[in-house]
Design a protein around this motif. Structure first.
Motif, short mmCIF file in Angstrom:
data_model
loop_
_atom_site.label_atom_id
_atom_site.label_comp_id
_atom_site.label_asym_id
_atom_site.label_seq_id
_atom_site.Cartn_x
_atom_site.Cartn_y
_atom_site.Cartn_z
N VAL A 68 -6.52 7.49 1.74
CA VAL A 68 -6.68 7.14 3.03
C VAL A 68 -6.29 5.72 3.05
O VAL A 68 -6.71 4.85 2.34
CB VAL A 68 -8.10 7.12 3.36
N GLU A 69 -5.09 5.41 3.53
CA GLU A 69 -4.49 3.88 3.42
C GLU A 69 -5.19 3.28 4.85
O GLU A 69 -5.14 3.82 5.87
CB GLU A 69 -3.12 4.28 3.71
N THR A 70 -5.60 2.01 4.91
CA THR A 70 -5.92 1.29 6.00
C THR A 70 -5.66 -0.21 5.74
O THR A 70 -5.55 -0.52 4.53
CB THR A 70 -7.50 1.47 6.36
N LYS A 94 0.84 -1.12 -0.05
CA LYS A 94 0.06 0.06 -0.15
C LYS A 94 0.68 1.25 -0.05
O LYS A 94 0.81 2.11 -0.80
CB LYS A 94 -0.89 -0.04 0.99
N SER A 95 1.79 1.33 0.97
CA SER A 95 2.93 2.50 1.07
C SER A 95 3.39 2.54 -0.23
O SER A 95 3.43 3.93 -0.75
CB SER A 95 3.64 2.39 2.43
N THR A 96 4.10 1.77 -0.84
CA THR A 96 4.92 1.93 -1.75
C THR A 96 3.92 2.32 -2.97
O THR A 96 4.51 3.13 -3.71
CB THR A 96 5.62 0.45 -2.37
N SER A 117 1.59 4.31 14.57
CA SER A 117 1.26 3.67 13.50
C SER A 117 2.16 3.25 12.45
O SER A 117 3.23 3.84 12.13
CB SER A 117 0.30 4.70 12.87
N VAL A 118 1.90 1.98 11.86
CA VAL A 118 2.72 1.68 10.65
C VAL A 118 2.19 2.02 9.34
O VAL A 118 3.01 1.88 8.37
CB VAL A 118 2.83 0.04 10.51
N LEU A 119 0.95 2.71 9.40
CA LEU A 119 0.22 3.07 8.15
C LEU A 119 0.87 4.55 8.18
O LEU A 119 1.05 5.28 9.17
CB LEU A 119 -0.94 3.12 8.01
N GLY A 120 0.86 5.27 6.85
CA GLY A 120 1.24 6.64 6.85
C GLY A 120 2.62 6.67 6.98
O GLY A 120 3.09 7.62 7.52
MG LIG Z 1 2.05 0.80 4.85
#
Ligand SMILES: [Mg+2]
Ligand SMILES: Nc1nc2c(ncn2[C@@H]2O[C@H](COP(=O)(O)OP(=O)(O)O)[C@@H](O)[C@H]2O)c(=O)[nH]1
Length: 336
Positions: free
Chosen positions: A156-158, A71-73, A104-107
């Protein structure tokens, strides 16, 4: 945050100043009553324009998938392509695990090195706001702040576990689900629920230089598209299943074209109605969340909690009667 000047903050946000955006998001994430009051004032200001709220021109996209799917990539790749094309991109994250871990590991900006230093992008990790409802509230409000600051794309990443993706689907126009090449029985591993809320599906890590893997991804995409035809009825939007490689950026533009195709399918009126219905749904979600908090923190409920627990566990008290007793304790407040 001493001395919050809402008028000055509003002006700063509308001028697109990053510091003002950051302060405003910190404000809307705060659970302190004084901050909540100021946040309401700010959001009323920001939400009053004709181009705000349900009529915002921003493109709101949720991006979900299991940890490690990329997702992040993908967001790094898509985000830099979009800023390169003149867009302003905001990235928010909804991560219920941050409530437990406090981080958070997201964002995660280290996964988005280019976007993190891009002056036309703004990345905000998930708030640790106590509950999923609290995180959702903060995220929706952060979205309002970003859109007022001229961010015309909000991602919005989840994570694709638990309730969080349903929550995110309720705050975006288009829900994008990233998955990996799975076939046959492995398809069963994808929860049916997530396929039902997905508008666009992309099989990621189809790197063009790895022909075997790319072929596998295409095969998986075909199989998934077939399975999806059973989920969606005739005349409905049939979620396209495509392949991409977030790492190399290959076909990321194709995924984005599918997002726009979904918007075109909705049309201006459809989008307006979708967002309005989301607002109504969210209103009740906020009320339920607040009531839940009040119930938890209610002193009379707290006073009987242990005893009720012991009696239910020992089998001396039926669940229905236990619930009645807890609700009676809560309702007594009205008689105070
Ligand atoms: Mg990620
Ligand atoms: N080969 C390949 N690896 C990828 C791709 N996208 C992400 N990865 C790798 O997968 C791992 C997880 O990526 P990340 O973006 O952090 O996943 P997230 O947890 O879904 O945000 C990292 O090691 C990435 O480099 C891709 O398109 N191809």
């Amino acid at each position: 945050m001493p001395g919050i000047d809402v008028a000055a903050l509003t002006e700063g946000i509308r001028a697109g100043h990053r510091a003002a955006v950051s302060r405003a998001i910190t404000l809307v994430e705060s659970t302190k009553p004084a901050h909540r009051a100021k946040a309401r004032e700010l959001l009323t200001e920001l939400g009053s324009g004709p181009d705000s709220g349900v009529d915002s021109p921003a493109v709101r996209v949720g991006i979900s998938g299991v940890p490690g799917v990329g997702k992040s990539t993908f967001i790094e790749s898509l985000g830099t392509q979009l800023t390169g094309a003149g867009h302003k991109v905001g990235v928010l994250a909804v991560d219920p695990s941050s409530i437990r871990t406090g981080g958070s590991v997201l964002g995660d900006k280290t996964r988005m090195p280019l976007l993190a230093v891009d002056t036309h992008a703004y990345i905000r990790p998930s708030p640790a706001a106590g509950t999923l409802g609290g995180v959702a509230r903060a995220t929706v409000q952060a979205m309002t702040v970003l859109e007022a600051a001229g961010y015309d794309v909000v991602l919005v990443e989840t994570v694709g576990v638990g309730q969080s993706e349903i929550t995110v689907a309720g705050m975006v126009d288009t829900f994008l689900f990233l998955t990996l090449a799975r076939t046959g029985d492995q398809l069963q591993g994808i929860k049916k629920g997530i396929l039902e809320i997905s508008d666009v599906i992309a099989v990621n890590k189809a790197d063009p230089e790895d022909e075997g893997r790319a072929r596998e991804a295409r095969g998986a995409a075909r199989e998934l598209a077939g399975a999806l035809r059973l989920v969606h009825g005739k005349g409905e939007w049939a979620p396209p299943v495509v392949t991409c490689s977030g790492l190399t950026g290959h076909d990321v533009d194709d995924v984005w074209a599918r997002v726009h195709a979904h918007r075109d399918h909705l049309g201006a009126e459809g989008l307006h109605h979708k967002r309005a219905a989301q607002q109504l749904e969210f209103t009740w979600a906020l009320v339920r969340d607040e009531l839940d908090q009040r119930l938890r923190h209610h002193p009379r409920v707290a006073a009987i909690r242990e005893q009720v627990r012991a009696e239910v566990l020992s089998g001396d008290l039926a669940a229905t009667l236990a619930a009645d007793r807890i609700l009676a304790a809560y309702d007594e407040r009205a008689a105070d």
